[in-house]
Design a protein around this motif. Structure first.
Motif, PDB file in Angstrom:
ATOM      1  N   ASP A 199       7.496 -13.460 -10.048  1.00 59.22           N
ATOM      2  CA  ASP A 199       8.834 -14.134 -10.064  1.00 59.22           C
ATOM      3  C   ASP A 199       9.849 -13.704  -8.612  1.00 59.22           C
ATOM      4  OD1 ASP A 199      11.383 -14.792 -10.357  1.00 59.22           O
ATOM      5  OD2 ASP A 199      11.622 -14.364 -12.270  1.00 59.22           O
ATOM      6  N   PRO A 200       9.938 -14.463  -7.912  1.00 58.53           N
ATOM      7  CA  PRO A 200      10.538 -14.017  -6.628  1.00 58.53           C
ATOM      8  C   PRO A 200      11.757 -13.080  -6.855  1.00 58.53           C
ATOM      9  CG  PRO A 200      10.165 -16.298  -6.484  1.00 58.53           C
ATOM     10  CD  PRO A 200       9.895 -15.850  -8.055  1.00 58.53           C
ATOM     11  N   ASP A 201      12.466 -13.220  -7.841  1.00 63.91           N
ATOM     12  CA  ASP A 201      13.519 -12.252  -8.121  1.00 63.91           C
ATOM     13  C   ASP A 201      13.528 -11.011  -9.002  1.00 63.91           C
ATOM     14  OD1 ASP A 201      15.358 -14.348  -7.043  1.00 63.91           O
ATOM     15  OD2 ASP A 201      15.263 -15.464  -8.928  1.00 63.91           O
ATOM     16  N   ARG A 202      12.019 -10.878  -9.173  1.00 66.73           N
ATOM     17  CA  ARG A 202      11.780  -9.557  -9.824  1.00 66.73           C
ATOM     18  C   ARG A 202      11.714  -8.558  -8.769  1.00 66.73           C
ATOM     19  NH1 ARG A 202       5.467  -9.007 -12.121  1.00 66.73           N
ATOM     20  NH2 ARG A 202       4.956  -7.447 -10.749  1.00 66.73           N
ATOM     21  N   ARG A 203      12.115  -7.187  -9.371  1.00 66.13           N
ATOM     22  CA  ARG A 203      12.215  -6.129  -8.442  1.00 66.13           C
ATOM     23  C   ARG A 203      10.680  -5.977  -7.903  1.00 66.13           C
ATOM     24  NH1 ARG A 203      15.091  -1.577  -7.398  1.00 66.13           N
ATOM     25  NH2 ARG A 203      13.822   0.269  -7.035  1.00 66.13           N
ATOM     26  N   GLY A 204      10.581  -5.546  -6.706  1.00 64.80           N
ATOM     27  CA  GLY A 204       9.087  -5.533  -6.175  1.00 64.80           C
ATOM     28  C   GLY A 204       8.083  -6.733  -6.441  1.00 64.80           C
ATOM     29  N   ALA A 205       8.922  -7.870  -6.040  1.00 66.40           N
ATOM     30  CA  ALA A 205       8.074  -9.236  -5.949  1.00 66.40           C
ATOM     31  C   ALA A 205       7.208  -9.228  -4.795  1.00 66.40           C
ATOM     32  CB  ALA A 205       9.243 -10.470  -5.759  1.00 66.40           C
ATOM     33  N   VAL A 206       6.072 -10.006  -5.113  1.00 64.27           N
ATOM     34  CA  VAL A 206       4.823  -9.807  -4.328  1.00 64.27           C
ATOM     35  C   VAL A 206       4.715 -11.156  -3.753  1.00 64.27           C
ATOM     36  CG1 VAL A 206       2.271  -9.394  -4.010  1.00 64.27           C
ATOM     37  CG2 VAL A 206       3.907  -7.965  -5.667  1.00 64.27           C
ATOM     38  N   VAL A 207       4.243 -11.326  -2.531  1.00 65.36           N
ATOM     39  CA  VAL A 207       3.966 -12.475  -1.930  1.00 65.36           C
ATOM     40  C   VAL A 207       2.829 -12.645  -1.113  1.00 65.36           C
ATOM     41  CG1 VAL A 207       5.271 -11.925   0.327  1.00 65.36           C
ATOM     42  CG2 VAL A 207       5.282 -14.226  -0.344  1.00 65.36           C
ATOM     43  N   THR A 208       2.082 -13.591  -0.747  1.00 65.62           N
ATOM     44  CA  THR A 208       1.045 -13.681  -0.168  1.00 65.62           C
ATOM     45  C   THR A 208       0.916 -14.951   0.633  1.00 65.62           C
ATOM     46  OG1 THR A 208      -1.560 -13.488  -0.301  1.00 65.62           O
ATOM     47  CG2 THR A 208      -0.498 -14.777  -1.785  1.00 65.62           C
ATOM     48  N   LEU A 227      -1.725 -12.098   6.537  1.00 69.04           N
ATOM     49  CA  LEU A 227      -3.112 -12.432   6.883  1.00 69.04           C
ATOM     50  C   LEU A 227      -3.837 -11.135   7.235  1.00 69.04           C
ATOM     51  CD1 LEU A 227      -3.065 -15.456   9.532  1.00 69.04           C
ATOM     52  CD2 LEU A 227      -3.705 -15.520   7.051  1.00 69.04           C
ATOM     53  N   LEU A 228      -3.266 -10.279   7.614  1.00 67.98           N
ATOM     54  CA  LEU A 228      -3.826  -8.863   8.024  1.00 67.98           C
ATOM     55  C   LEU A 228      -3.898  -8.009   6.701  1.00 67.98           C
ATOM     56  CD1 LEU A 228      -1.946  -8.296  11.371  1.00 67.98           C
ATOM     57  CD2 LEU A 228      -4.255  -8.555  11.097  1.00 67.98           C
ATOM     58  N   ARG A 229      -2.809  -8.254   5.898  1.00 64.38           N
ATOM     59  CA  ARG A 229      -3.045  -7.288   4.900  1.00 64.38           C
ATOM     60  C   ARG A 229      -3.063  -7.948   3.413  1.00 64.38           C
ATOM     61  NH1 ARG A 229      -1.062  -1.404   5.753  1.00 64.38           N
ATOM     62  NH2 ARG A 229      -1.583  -1.484   3.613  1.00 64.38           N
ATOM     63  N   GLY A 230      -2.679  -9.166   3.333  1.00 64.88           N
ATOM     64  CA  GLY A 230      -2.936  -9.662   2.086  1.00 64.88           C
ATOM     65  C   GLY A 230      -1.736  -9.510   1.203  1.00 64.88           C
ATOM     66  N   PRO A 231      -1.451  -9.652  -0.183  1.00 67.10           N
ATOM     67  CA  PRO A 231      -0.333  -9.361  -0.909  1.00 67.10           C
ATOM     68  C   PRO A 231       0.378  -8.293  -0.720  1.00 67.10           C
ATOM     69  CG  PRO A 231      -2.461 -10.183  -2.229  1.00 67.10           C
ATOM     70  CD  PRO A 231      -2.782  -9.885  -0.885  1.00 67.10           C
ATOM     71  N   GLN A 232       1.576  -8.363  -0.692  1.00 66.95           N
ATOM     72  CA  GLN A 232       2.544  -7.335  -0.271  1.00 66.95           C
ATOM     73  C   GLN A 232       3.795  -7.506  -1.079  1.00 66.95           C
ATOM     74  OE1 GLN A 232       2.839  -6.184   4.117  1.00 66.95           O
ATOM     75  NE2 GLN A 232       1.152  -8.009   4.188  1.00 66.95           N
ATOM     76  N   THR A 233       4.511  -6.288  -1.507  1.00 67.48           N
ATOM     77  CA  THR A 233       5.965  -6.473  -1.572  1.00 67.48           C
ATOM     78  C   THR A 233       6.796  -7.042  -0.570  1.00 67.48           C
ATOM     79  OG1 THR A 233       6.521  -4.275  -1.019  1.00 67.48           O
ATOM     80  CG2 THR A 233       5.671  -4.627  -3.463  1.00 67.48           C
ATOM     81  N   LYS A 234       8.113  -7.512  -1.109  1.00 71.12           N
ATOM     82  CA  LYS A 234       9.047  -8.113   0.089  1.00 71.12           C
ATOM     83  C   LYS A 234       9.297  -7.003   1.084  1.00 71.12           C
ATOM     84  CE  LYS A 234      11.527 -10.409  -2.970  1.00 71.12           C
ATOM     85  NZ  LYS A 234      12.672 -11.413  -3.390  1.00 71.12           N
ATOM     86  N   GLY A 235       9.656  -5.739   0.499  1.00 71.70           N
ATOM     87  CA  GLY A 235      10.117  -4.624   1.080  1.00 71.70           C
ATOM     88  C   GLY A 235       9.267  -4.133   2.094  1.00 71.70           C
ATOM     89  N   ASP A 236       8.018  -3.843   1.856  1.00 69.81           N
ATOM     90  CA  ASP A 236       6.726  -3.584   2.719  1.00 69.81           C
ATOM     91  C   ASP A 236       6.582  -4.742   3.731  1.00 69.81           C
ATOM     92  OD1 ASP A 236       6.471  -1.439   1.275  1.00 69.81           O
ATOM     93  OD2 ASP A 236       4.814  -1.763   0.414  1.00 69.81           O
ATOM     94  N   LEU A 237       6.582  -5.914   3.256  1.00 72.26           N
ATOM     95  CA  LEU A 237       6.321  -6.941   4.330  1.00 72.26           C
ATOM     96  C   LEU A 237       7.384  -7.122   5.170  1.00 72.26           C
ATOM     97  CD1 LEU A 237       4.983  -9.462   5.295  1.00 72.26           C
ATOM     98  CD2 LEU A 237       6.094 -10.712   3.334  1.00 72.26           C
ATOM     99  N   ARG A 238       8.829  -6.751   5.057  1.00 75.41           N
ATOM    100  CA  ARG A 238       9.712  -6.965   6.079  1.00 75.41           C
ATOM    101  C   ARG A 238       9.594  -5.592   7.046  1.00 75.41           C
ATOM    102  NH1 ARG A 238      14.062  -4.643   7.940  1.00 75.41           N
ATOM    103  NH2 ARG A 238      14.157  -2.961   6.325  1.00 75.41           N
ATOM    104  N   VAL A 239       9.256  -4.462   6.658  1.00 72.51           N
ATOM    105  CA  VAL A 239       9.119  -3.412   7.578  1.00 72.51           C
ATOM    106  C   VAL A 239       7.958  -3.430   8.529  1.00 72.51           C
ATOM    107  CG1 VAL A 239       8.675  -0.974   7.852  1.00 72.51           C
ATOM    108  CG2 VAL A 239      10.341  -1.772   5.969  1.00 72.51           C
ATOM    109  N   ARG A 240       6.805  -4.274   8.029  1.00 76.22           N
ATOM    110  CA  ARG A 240       5.772  -4.265   8.719  1.00 76.22           C
ATOM    111  C   ARG A 240       5.867  -5.627   9.704  1.00 76.22           C
ATOM    112  NH1 ARG A 240       2.134  -3.418   3.105  1.00 76.22           N
ATOM    113  NH2 ARG A 240       1.855  -1.072   3.319  1.00 76.22           N
ATOM    114  N   ALA A 241       6.404  -6.625   9.125  1.00 75.81           N
ATOM    115  CA  ALA A 241       6.630  -7.662  10.131  1.00 75.81           C
ATOM    116  C   ALA A 241       7.449  -7.651  11.314  1.00 75.81           C
ATOM    117  CB  ALA A 241       6.867  -9.047   9.262  1.00 75.81           C
ATOM    118  N   SER A 242       8.403  -6.636  10.942  1.00 78.94           N
ATOM    119  CA  SER A 242       9.393  -6.465  12.016  1.00 78.94           C
ATOM    120  C   SER A 242       8.926  -5.801  13.389  1.00 78.94           C
ATOM    121  CB  SER A 242      10.573  -5.498  11.459  1.00 78.94           C
ATOM    122  OG  SER A 242      11.342  -6.029  10.253  1.00 78.94           O
TER     123      SER A 242
END
Length: 269
Positions: free
Chosen positions: A176-185, A132-147
């Motif tokens: 695609d969830p399995d793609r390298r650098g997959a993006v989620v929102t 909600l704070l940053r919108g779409p993110q890669t899973k790698g960035d999202l893990r670090v930020r949410a942690s």
């Protein structure tokens, strides 16, 4: 006469019962879209609830909520809102039961009610708040930020969290969830907005697509990874949150003690 001459009456044979179809899983809920400002407010309320160091810092005063919404670190896009913008945007969130206004104290305060509506899992809520704070993110960035709000030790742990959220349409993969650098929102985009995001990420690599929508920091000259940049952002955000908490405590002490200028010093002996 043989024993078989007068056989006993035949016993009724049990009939096969048709197999019952497995109970269908309940349909995933459909969530009402949130405006960008509503997303920012809810993200800030969750973030501050999870990172506040004292009871004085959360629930948030209107000034603290306004400051959090306009914060320049760990926000995308950066907003320039008035306190009236924030106050008015709280009204529809209150009507939907997503947030509450607390009265009766020295100042009104605000809190979220999302554990009653979205999920009771702390790590899942941290992931939603970061989206909600940053919108779409890669899973790698999202893990670090949410942690910084709730520990998520590995990418596999994050993927399990996203799997649960996606099943309830609280989170959506844009690639695609399995793609390298997959993006989620998050799952609170308007349908037209979500369709545009999916088309945008389908036509470009994740890094370029995120840069185009302002969702990725530019690479450092030293070639640091996006996860390293995200980790620095998370540390900066933590420092800003501690400063905000200290400001809130000072303001509370000032309110409790009153303005010393209104209390003249006792006459000299």
């Amino acid at each position: 006469m043989s024993a078989d001459a007068n056989p006993a009456p035949a016993q009724p044979q049990p009939t096969a019962t048709p197999a019952q179809p497995a109970a269908a899983a309940p349909p995933a809920p459909v969530w009402e879209p949130l405006t960008p400002l509503e997303r920012r407010i809810l993200g800030v309320l969750v973030e501050k609830q999870k990172t506040s160091k004292s009871a004085d810092s959360y629930p948030l005063s209107l000034n603290a909520l306004w400051t959090g919404c306009n914060q320049k670190s760990n926000r995308d896009p950066v907003m320039d809102l008035s306190d009236d913008d924030v106050d008015q945007a709280m009204l529809p969130l209150q009507k939907r039961g997503l947030a509450a206004r607390i009265t009766g104290g020295r100042v009104e305060r605000f809190r979220h009610n999302l554990y009653d509506h979205w999920t009771r899992n702390g790590a899942e809520m941290a992931v939603l708040a970061e989206l909600l704070l940053r919108g779409p993110q890669t899973k790698g960035d999202l893990r670090v930020r949410a942690s910084r709000m709730d520990p998520i030790d590995t990418l596999e742990a994050l993927e399990e969290i996203i799997k649960v959220l996606a099943a309830r349409r609280l989170a959506v993969y844009l690639t695609d969830p399995d793609r390298r650098g997959a993006v989620v929102t998050h799952g609170f985009h308007h349908p037209d907005e979500l369709a545009k995001l999916k088309a945008h990420f389908a036509s470009s690599p994740a890094s370029a697509a995120l840069a185009d929508i302002g969702g990725a920091a530019p690479p450092s000259r030293s070639g640091g990874s996006s996860e390293a940049v995200a980790a620095l952002e998370a540390k900066l955000a933590g420092a800003v949150e501690e400063i905000d908490a200290l400001k809130a405590r000072v303001a509370a002490l000032e309110a409790a003690l009153g303005d010393p200028r209104k209390h003249p010093a006792p006459p000299a002996a």
